[in-house]
Design an enzyme around this catalytic site. Structure first.
Site, short mmCIF file in Angstrom:
data_model
loop_
_atom_site.label_atom_id
_atom_site.label_comp_id
_atom_site.label_asym_id
_atom_site.label_seq_id
_atom_site.Cartn_x
_atom_site.Cartn_y
_atom_site.Cartn_z
N CYS A 50 -0.01 4.17 7.70
CA CYS A 50 0.48 3.84 6.24
C CYS A 50 1.91 4.40 5.93
O CYS A 50 2.11 5.83 5.80
CB CYS A 50 -0.59 4.18 5.19
SG CYS A 50 -0.36 3.88 3.76
N TYR A 181 6.48 -5.92 2.46
CA TYR A 181 5.13 -6.46 2.44
C TYR A 181 4.84 -7.53 1.83
O TYR A 181 4.24 -8.38 1.72
CB TYR A 181 4.34 -5.21 1.63
CG TYR A 181 3.81 -4.14 2.05
CD1 TYR A 181 2.29 -4.24 2.80
CD2 TYR A 181 4.65 -2.96 2.52
CE1 TYR A 181 1.89 -3.30 3.76
CE2 TYR A 181 3.98 -2.00 3.34
CZ TYR A 181 2.78 -2.18 3.53
OH TYR A 181 2.18 -1.24 4.75
N1 GSH Z 1 -2.50 1.16 -3.05
C1 GSH Z 1 -1.63 1.96 -3.09
C2 GSH Z 1 -0.47 2.33 -2.30
C3 GSH Z 1 -1.14 2.86 -1.05
C4 GSH Z 1 -1.41 1.92 -0.16
O1 GSH Z 1 -1.36 0.60 -0.38
N2 GSH Z 1 -2.18 2.42 1.04
C5 GSH Z 1 -2.72 1.27 1.83
C6 GSH Z 1 -2.32 1.64 3.48
S1 GSH Z 1 -0.75 1.16 3.70
C7 GSH Z 1 -3.92 1.37 1.64
O2 GSH Z 1 -4.63 2.32 1.51
N3 GSH Z 1 -4.68 0.20 1.40
C8 GSH Z 1 -6.11 0.08 1.20
C9 GSH Z 1 -6.69 -0.39 2.54
O3 GSH Z 1 -5.75 -1.07 3.37
O4 GSH Z 1 -7.89 -0.62 2.84
C10 GSH Z 1 -0.86 1.84 -4.41
O5 GSH Z 1 -0.24 0.67 -4.55
O6 GSH Z 1 -1.02 2.67 -5.27
#
Ligand code: GSH
Length: 345
Positions: A50, A181
């Site tokens: 990530c 993204y």
């Molecule tokens: N979701 C966070 C950013 C961090 C993020 O998007 N991390 C991703 C991995 S790169 C994540 O854990 N996504 C949840 C998943 O894929 O289950 C935000 O925008 O505050």
């Protein structure tokens, strides 16, 4: 998974929209949110795949916080309960004793309905999530955790340069960090083209700047470089193919390719990068955009270790400080997940 960047849910017929971090408590020197900086109290949960979590992984290394703030590394492949500790013995994080990161979210807020994301900072004694606010997290590691920094730690967010750093980071976030993204999860041609053009427009603007100066702001490594690095290091491996950001490869841009190699070869950057986790996560998890789950063999990683010749631009990577020592043995990225020299290492 209900995730922020999950290929199955984040892009329906609406434009890709990143969900906001839900838990934004801060761990500070004065403990004003109830979470004081304290050695050994918190666990940083990351995925090496990530880019948002990788910011924190790099900051922690550069600042020498490894002993004070331990780290849990999740399996790069989530299942329907999201991030899990299947890389650890018995599939449990040895410190938190949990199998899924969602257990720490649930302890904080029962039946928490939102997405579970990394990076996450967890309070070890209570097992509760403290924050998943990745934007603030690294700034706090740099400015609130100073009492626990190693000797010679760099100032990653120098007061005199904060306005400039914030401005650069805002553009980099919009067009590059999140732009890839938006391109990758676009559900329509126009949306994709706008995001993809934005990525390369910003990279085109950054190129002359980085041709003149070794680092993005000032003459030392700052938070701005960390945030650009985490996207650039993934660029040719996943964003170029999987996210269709393919006007050119990073390796075809002499300036940016040298810039990112310079950082990659700086202790604390490249030694945190796991290309196997990165590739498997993106290509296998986002089945909406890669239904076969096939992970490409390339690109060849050998180039990452070639000379970058950026020293000639001047600059002092760590300012008045020093580089960090090697990563703790338990956190060493396996040799077959990173480029190796011909001699083998
Ligand atoms: N979701 C966070 C950013 C961090 C993020 O998007 N991390 C991703 C991995 S790169 C994540 O854990 N996504 C949840 C998943 O894929 O289950 C935000 O925008 O505050």
């Amino acid at each position: 998974m209900g995730s922020a960047d999950d290929g199955n849910s984040a892009y329906g017929h609406k434009a890709f929209k990143r969900s906001k971090s839900h838990f934004a408590d801060r761990v500070t020197a004065d403990g004003r949110d109830g979470w004081p900086v304290e050695a050994g109290r918190y666990r940083l949960v990351v995925s090496r795949a990530c880019p948002w979590a990788s910011r924190a992984v790099i900051s922690r290394r550069l600042l020498g916080l490894e002993d004070a703030l331990s780290m849990a590394i999740a399996d790069p492949i989530q299942d329907d309960r999201s991030w899990r500790f299947t890389l650890d013995p018995d599939g449990r994080d040895p410190v938190l004793g949990i199998r899924y990161l969602s257990e720490a979210y649930d302890k904080r807020e029962s039946d928490y309905p939102g997405g579970v994301s990394v990076p996450a900072l967890v309070d070890i004694p209570s097992g509760k999530l403290v924050t998943n606010d990745y934007q603030q997290l690294t700034l706090d590691l740099a400015t609130e955790w100073t009492a626990l920094h190693r000797e010679g730690a760099p100032d990653l967010y120098p007061r005199a340069l904060r306005d400039e750093i914030d401005t650069v980071m805002a553009d980099v976030y919009e067009d590059v960090n999140n732009g890839v993204y938006r391109a990758g999860f676009a559900s329509g041609q126009e949306e994709y083209e706008e995001a993809c053009a934005g990525v390369f427009h910003r990279l085109d603007l950054l190129t002359p700047r980085l041709a003149r100066q070794r680092y993005l702001v000032g003459d030392t490594i700052t938070e701005a470089d960390i945030r650009l690095f985490t996207t650039l290091v993934r660029f040719d491996a996943v964003y170029h193919g999987h996210f269709k950001c393919n006007r050119w490869k990073l390796a075809e841009n002499e300036v940016l390719w040298a810039y990112v190699r310079d950082l990659y070869q700086t202790p604390g950057f490249g030694d945190t990068v796991d290309f196997d986790h990165i590739k498997r996560h993106y290509y296998q998890v986002h089945t909406g955009i890669n239904p076969t789950g096939i992970v490409p063999l390339g690109p060849d990683l050998a180039g990452w270790l070639t000379p970058h010749h950026r020293e000639g631009l001047g600059g002092r990577p760590f300012g008045d400080g020093t580089p960090p020592g090697p990563a703790p043995t338990a956190e060493t990225v396996p040799a077959h997940h990173r480029p190796t020299t011909d001699q083998g290492d």
